[in-house]
Each structure stands twice: as C-alpha cells, then as structure tokens.
Design an enzyme around this catalytic site. Structure first.
Site, short mmCIF file in Angstrom:
data_model
loop_
_atom_site.label_atom_id
_atom_site.label_comp_id
_atom_site.label_asym_id
_atom_site.label_seq_id
_atom_site.Cartn_x
_atom_site.Cartn_y
_atom_site.Cartn_z
N SER A 191 44.60 40.66 36.55
CA SER A 191 43.87 39.41 36.32
C SER A 191 44.00 39.08 34.84
O SER A 191 44.10 39.98 34.00
CB SER A 191 42.37 39.55 36.66
OG SER A 191 41.64 38.44 36.15
N TYR A 243 33.51 43.05 36.10
CA TYR A 243 34.87 42.64 36.44
C TYR A 243 35.77 42.65 35.22
O TYR A 243 36.87 43.23 35.25
CB TYR A 243 34.84 41.24 37.06
CG TYR A 243 36.19 40.73 37.51
CD1 TYR A 243 36.80 41.23 38.65
CD2 TYR A 243 36.85 39.72 36.80
CE1 TYR A 243 38.03 40.76 39.08
CE2 TYR A 243 38.08 39.24 37.21
CZ TYR A 243 38.67 39.77 38.35
OH TYR A 243 39.90 39.30 38.76
#
Length: 254
Positions: free
Chosen positions: A132, A145
């Site tokens: 990501s 995250y």
C-alpha cells in the site's frame, strides 16, 4: 504473455475479492497454475472455479504447505496479498493492533519462513507483497494500518536485499486507493484522500505484470506516489506539515 509467469505455480492470499481476485485472474490468464486462498471459503471457491484454479480456504498464515501440495510440490510465486485495513489511533486497542500486525506483517514472515529454504535450494522463487502507498507514506485516521504496512514494506525490502543474489525476486506493490471493499470501509478518511484517484483492481494486476517483466522491486500503480515518496524523504517536516493540513481538513469534515 509474461514469460516468468507462464506455467508457474502461484499462490494468492486474500483472493476472495478485490486486488487478490484480480491478481489470481491475471496470473491464470497468463498461463499460471493458481491456488487462491481466503478466509471466506465460498468466495475463494467461486474465484477458483472461474479461473480454473485451486481453492485453499483458511488463514493466510498457514496456507503454504497445503498450497504447495496442491501445486505438485512447488510454489514458484507467492503473493502475500491478504490484509486488514485497521483504522483508529494509538488508542485503537490491543486486539486491533495485534490483528493488524498478525495479518499485515507476520503472515508475510511466516510464508517467507516456509518458502525460502526451498527457493534457496532451487536457486529461485518470487515473493510478491501487497503493501500500500500507506507503507511508503502514511494514512490519516489509520495508525494500525499505516504502521503495519510500513512493516510489510520493510520486510519485503529486507528479503530483496538479502536474497536477490541467490535468485529470489521480491516485489512490493504500493497502490493508493483501489476500488475494493477495504476502500469502501475506510469511511470519510478514504473518501477525502483515496477516492478521488482510486483505480480498479485490474489496474493493480496490470502494474504487477509489468513490474515482473521489468524485474522491478517497487511497483507503483499510482505513479504519482513516487513523487510523494521523494518529497517525504527530502523534506520530512514540510511533508508532515502538508499531511497535517489534510488531517485538519478531515477533522473539520470539509
């Protein structure tokens, strides 16, 4: 067709939908033999039936052995794609932080531990980590995250620098927003930061195939992330100030 993929035994975790399903479809279209893994057995079976693959449902942390057997004893390409998009701050709670570490980082470590001895013996293998852009930059409103995706990127980087001279290829995919269930669940922070430039999962699969052809470690489905990453490294305080302005905008509900 991507030569390195044709006929390869491939495992894709988190393949019940989103990026994982797109990767599985693309690998199959390129002539690979594909094991699809996900906690949701019904969804992963549907993807496997669609592409002529093999469904191995269950925890991504423990899939390597069964997947290897399903592929006739050899995994050539392993896609550590399963992830959780845990939001929250430092106060998210121990359970939230623990799950994020376990799925976003330790599942990659466990897979590598199971795969690398055989790859070293063979002189080759390919590890694909879906990280990501949050692993290169950060993401507002999502401390667990962001932190664990930084960890996933660091582990992929370490694998590459440690084993590349011994034939092991590593790729880190770092997209920004991708139109998946995870993006839909990211709430107002995702709407502000990710939705405006969100891409389809198939675009991530396209970027990975190009990256494999070019033997690139860092794969950026959103090319602009390279500029953001350079700015973060060159002028961290300026970059943090810019990100804080976005944080304030989000807090104000603008």
């Amino acid at each position: 067709m991507v030569e390195a993929v044709q006929g390869a035994g491939v495992v894709v975790t988190g393949a019940g939908g989103g990026i994982g399903a797109a990767l599985a479809r693309r690998f199959a279209a390129e002539g690979a033999r594909v094991v699809v893994n996900d906690l949701d057995g019904d969804r992963v079976k549907a993807v496997a039936d669609e592409i002529g693959g093999i469904a191995v449902p269950g925890d991504a942390s423990a899939v390597v052995g069964e997947a290897r057997d399903a592929l006739g004893g050899t995994v050539d390409i392993y896609c550590a794609n399963a992830g959780v998009g845990s939001g929250g701050s430092e106060a998210a709670g121990e359970a939230v932080w623990a799950q994020a570490w376990d799925v976003n980082v330790m599942a990659h470590v466990r897979a590598a531990e199971a795969l690398i001895p055989g790859w070293l013996e063979r002189g080759g293998g390919r590890f694909v980590s879906t990280v990501s852009a949050a692993g290169l930059l950060t993401m507002i409103g999502a401390a667990p995250y962001s932190v664990t995706k930084h960890g996933a990127y660091a582990f992929a980087e370490w694998l590459s620098l440690t084993y590349r001279h011994r034939g092991i290829k590593v790729h880190a995919i770092c997209p920004q927003g991708v139109r998946t269930d995870m993006l839909a669940a990211s709430g107002s922070a995702g709407d502000l930061v990710l939705q405006p430039t969100a891409i389809e999962p198939d675009a991530v699969a396209d970027a990975l195939m190009k990256g494999i052809e070019e033997e690139r470690f860092l794969i950026l489905p959103h090319p602009e992330v390279a500029g953001f990453y350079q700015a973060r490294a060159a002028e961290p305080d300026r970059w943090l100030t810019t990100m804080n302005h976005i944080q304030q905008k989000w807090e104000a509900g603008e």
